[in-house]
Design a protein around this motif. Structure first.
Motif, PDB file in Angstrom:
ATOM      1  N   ARG A  22     -10.963  -6.969   4.912  1.00 32.54           N
ATOM      2  CA  ARG A  22     -10.452  -6.112   3.738  1.00 32.54           C
ATOM      3  C   ARG A  22      -9.582  -7.234   2.934  1.00 32.54           C
ATOM      4  NH1 ARG A  22      -6.451  -2.251   5.592  1.00 32.54           N
ATOM      5  NH2 ARG A  22      -7.813  -2.091   7.248  1.00 32.54           N
ATOM      6  N   ALA A  23      -8.829  -8.156   3.577  1.00 33.15           N
ATOM      7  CA  ALA A  23      -8.208  -9.046   2.575  1.00 33.15           C
ATOM      8  C   ALA A  23      -8.877 -10.265   2.088  1.00 33.15           C
ATOM      9  CB  ALA A  23      -7.098  -9.750   3.721  1.00 33.15           C
ATOM     10  N   GLY A  24      -9.871 -10.428   2.862  1.00 28.98           N
ATOM     11  CA  GLY A  24     -10.992 -11.505   2.191  1.00 28.98           C
ATOM     12  C   GLY A  24     -11.662 -11.020   1.053  1.00 28.98           C
ATOM     13  N   LEU A  25     -12.064  -9.597   0.949  1.00 26.10           N
ATOM     14  CA  LEU A  25     -12.566  -9.131  -0.043  1.00 26.10           C
ATOM     15  C   LEU A  25     -11.942  -8.921  -1.432  1.00 26.10           C
ATOM     16  CD1 LEU A  25     -14.618  -6.286   1.795  1.00 26.10           C
ATOM     17  CD2 LEU A  25     -15.638  -7.669   0.426  1.00 26.10           C
ATOM     18  N   ALA A  68      -1.668  -6.946   1.747  1.00 25.53           N
ATOM     19  CA  ALA A  68      -0.624  -6.841   0.467  1.00 25.53           C
ATOM     20  C   ALA A  68      -0.473  -8.438   0.339  1.00 25.53           C
ATOM     21  CB  ALA A  68       0.717  -6.484   1.066  1.00 25.53           C
ATOM     22  N   ALA A  69      -0.430  -9.275   1.217  1.00 27.75           N
ATOM     23  CA  ALA A  69      -0.503 -10.683   1.150  1.00 27.75           C
ATOM     24  C   ALA A  69      -1.738 -10.993   0.105  1.00 27.75           C
ATOM     25  CB  ALA A  69      -0.431 -11.573   2.332  1.00 27.75           C
ATOM     26  N   ALA A  70      -2.717 -10.763   0.410  1.00 30.01           N
ATOM     27  CA  ALA A  70      -4.252 -11.104  -0.347  1.00 30.01           C
ATOM     28  C   ALA A  70      -3.701 -10.565  -1.901  1.00 30.01           C
ATOM     29  CB  ALA A  70      -5.375 -10.604   0.121  1.00 30.01           C
ATOM     30  N   LEU A  71      -3.425  -9.403  -2.032  1.00 30.98           N
ATOM     31  CA  LEU A  71      -3.096  -8.765  -3.179  1.00 30.98           C
ATOM     32  C   LEU A  71      -2.102  -9.872  -4.050  1.00 30.98           C
ATOM     33  CD1 LEU A  71      -3.147  -4.836  -2.574  1.00 30.98           C
ATOM     34  CD2 LEU A  71      -4.958  -6.184  -4.116  1.00 30.98           C
ATOM     35  N   THR A  72      -1.025  -9.885  -3.563  1.00 34.88           N
ATOM     36  CA  THR A  72       0.144 -10.640  -3.964  1.00 34.88           C
ATOM     37  C   THR A  72      -0.189 -11.966  -4.608  1.00 34.88           C
ATOM     38  OG1 THR A  72       1.762  -9.603  -2.888  1.00 34.88           O
ATOM     39  CG2 THR A  72       2.442 -11.625  -3.828  1.00 34.88           C
ATOM     40  N   ALA A 113       9.889  -2.923   7.446  1.00 37.67           N
ATOM     41  CA  ALA A 113      10.006  -4.100   8.538  1.00 37.67           C
ATOM     42  C   ALA A 113       8.984  -5.174   7.891  1.00 37.67           C
ATOM     43  CB  ALA A 113       9.285  -3.844   9.920  1.00 37.67           C
ATOM     44  N   SER A 114       8.325  -4.820   6.823  1.00 36.21           N
ATOM     45  CA  SER A 114       7.492  -5.614   5.942  1.00 36.21           C
ATOM     46  C   SER A 114       7.885  -6.711   5.011  1.00 36.21           C
ATOM     47  CB  SER A 114       6.270  -4.805   5.211  1.00 36.21           C
ATOM     48  OG  SER A 114       5.675  -5.780   4.474  1.00 36.21           O
ATOM     49  N   PRO A 115       7.727  -8.002   5.028  1.00 40.40           N
ATOM     50  CA  PRO A 115       7.940  -8.825   4.222  1.00 40.40           C
ATOM     51  C   PRO A 115       7.798  -8.586   2.619  1.00 40.40           C
ATOM     52  CG  PRO A 115       6.085  -9.823   5.288  1.00 40.40           C
ATOM     53  CD  PRO A 115       6.604  -8.504   5.731  1.00 40.40           C
ATOM     54  N   PHE A 116       7.001  -7.437   2.392  1.00 46.20           N
ATOM     55  CA  PHE A 116       6.517  -7.281   1.048  1.00 46.20           C
ATOM     56  C   PHE A 116       7.338  -6.001   0.571  1.00 46.20           C
ATOM     57  CE2 PHE A 116       3.207  -9.453   2.746  1.00 46.20           C
ATOM     58  CZ  PHE A 116       2.768 -10.567   1.781  1.00 46.20           C
ATOM     59  N   ALA A 117       8.295  -5.404   1.422  1.00 44.16           N
ATOM     60  CA  ALA A 117       9.010  -3.944   1.050  1.00 44.16           C
ATOM     61  C   ALA A 117       9.824  -4.186  -0.309  1.00 44.16           C
ATOM     62  CB  ALA A 117       9.892  -3.757   2.320  1.00 44.16           C
ATOM     63  N   GLY A 118      10.031  -5.545  -0.476  1.00 39.24           N
ATOM     64  CA  GLY A 118      11.011  -5.543  -1.657  1.00 39.24           C
ATOM     65  C   GLY A 118      10.522  -6.087  -2.904  1.00 39.24           C
ATOM     66  N   THR A 119       8.816  -6.171  -2.780  1.00 34.85           N
ATOM     67  CA  THR A 119       8.162  -6.511  -3.901  1.00 34.85           C
ATOM     68  C   THR A 119       7.214  -5.618  -4.527  1.00 34.85           C
ATOM     69  OG1 THR A 119       6.526  -7.401  -2.288  1.00 34.85           O
ATOM     70  CG2 THR A 119       8.481  -8.873  -2.775  1.00 34.85           C
ATOM     71  N   VAL A 120       7.119  -4.388  -3.917  1.00 32.97           N
ATOM     72  CA  VAL A 120       6.109  -3.745  -4.299  1.00 32.97           C
ATOM     73  C   VAL A 120       6.277  -2.904  -5.574  1.00 32.97           C
ATOM     74  CG1 VAL A 120       5.467  -3.058  -2.036  1.00 32.97           C
ATOM     75  CG2 VAL A 120       6.992  -1.482  -3.014  1.00 32.97           C
ATOM     76  N   LEU A 121       5.311  -2.466  -6.460  1.00 31.31           N
ATOM     77  CA  LEU A 121       5.542  -1.900  -7.577  1.00 31.31           C
ATOM     78  C   LEU A 121       6.141  -0.491  -7.474  1.00 31.31           C
ATOM     79  CD1 LEU A 121       4.539  -1.653 -10.880  1.00 31.31           C
ATOM     80  CD2 LEU A 121       2.283  -0.873  -9.859  1.00 31.31           C
ATOM     81  N   ARG A 122       5.601   0.403  -6.596  1.00 38.45           N
ATOM     82  CA  ARG A 122       6.027   1.461  -6.490  1.00 38.45           C
ATOM     83  C   ARG A 122       5.727   1.996  -5.050  1.00 38.45           C
ATOM     84  NH1 ARG A 122       1.712   3.094 -10.028  1.00 38.45           N
ATOM     85  NH2 ARG A 122       3.034   2.844 -11.767  1.00 38.45           N
TER      86      ARG A 122
END
Length: 257
Positions: free
Chosen positions: A90-93, A117-121, A143-152
């Protein structure tokens, strides 16, 4: 506060004769939904069989056609595991996409959410964090490292019971708490769609509606299409408590690109 149109979801045409499936149909549905009051779009690109896909060609055609139909309106897609169960693939796609959406939803109860989320970022695509009620999504997300970076944050009420949906939605919002890193978009599905949408409006939260979430209008009649659902939702809008019609109240204005 925004009103998003979710035009098709993982549904099949047999569920509604006017469900938009092809890129051309999604573009027309998007045009009609925006004319009816939607300011943001969530779509599921489909393969030749009508199944959800993350294939770069399908994503490119769908996003390009929808974007051309509604210039300037943010366009988002799904990355749901049902389209590709293996999160690494999925991330590769995502990394192979040739035309990028403005945002994409990532369901945090699914394994590999951080990989996706890392691939999208990395690609510069904003992330909508899908947090399903009845799952451990909120715990995983915090607990995710992306919790503070999401759009919504998509607070997604999976309870389809009209009589219990508001309580389930309230419990999900309570679990999220008030120290949130991003605005919340609250929505239900099927029998819970309209009760939860009304709750979102009362609380001054963003919400969404479309054939992905519900096939009927508030009066119980079958919706002729996405535009009718958007018009019905727009008609229910009222100012949040303590806000005037022109107050922003910390509104979620959506992505800027």
């Amino acid at each position: 506060m925004i009103l998003q149109a979710c035009l098709n979801g993982p549904r099949a045409r047999r569920e509604h004769p006017d469900l938009p499936v092809t890129a051309a149909e999604l573009a027309e549905a998007a045009r009609e939904a925006v004319a009816a009051g939607a300011v943001d779009l969530h779509v599921h690109p489909k393969d030749a069989t009508g199944a959800d896909t993350l294939d770069p060609a399908a994503v490119a055609e769908t996003v390009s056609r929808v974007r051309a139909a509604v210039p300037g309106v943010p366009v988002g897609v799904t990355t749901g595991a049902w389209a590709m169960p293996d999160p690494r693939i999925r991330a590769g796609l995502v990394r192979s996409w040739t035309v990028l959406p403005d945002h994409a939803s990532v369901n945090w109860h699914e394994d590999g959410a951080d990989l996706v989320a890392a691939a999208l970022t990395e690609r510069g695509v904003a992330v909508e964090a899908g947090l399903f009620s009845g799952t451990d999504a909120v715990t995983r997300f915090r607990a995710s490292p992306f919790a503070g970076t999401v759009l919504r944050i998509l607070a997604e009420v999976m309870d389809t019971g009209p009589a219990t949906a508001e309580a389930t939605a309230g419990a999900l919002l309570d679990e999220l708490g008030t120290d949130l890193p991003a605005p919340v978009l609250l929505h239900g599905q099927d029998g819970s769609a309209w009760p939860v949408l009304r709750l979102a409006l009362r609380r001054g939260l963003s919400t969404r509606v479309g054939l992905e979430d519900v096939l009927h209008l508030p009066d119980g009649s079958r919706a002729p299409g996405n535009a009718a659902l958007i018009r019905a939702a727009a008609a229910l809008r009222v100012p949040a408590a303590g806000q005037g019609p022109g107050s922003s109240g910390g509104a979620d204005v959506g992505p800027s690109a």
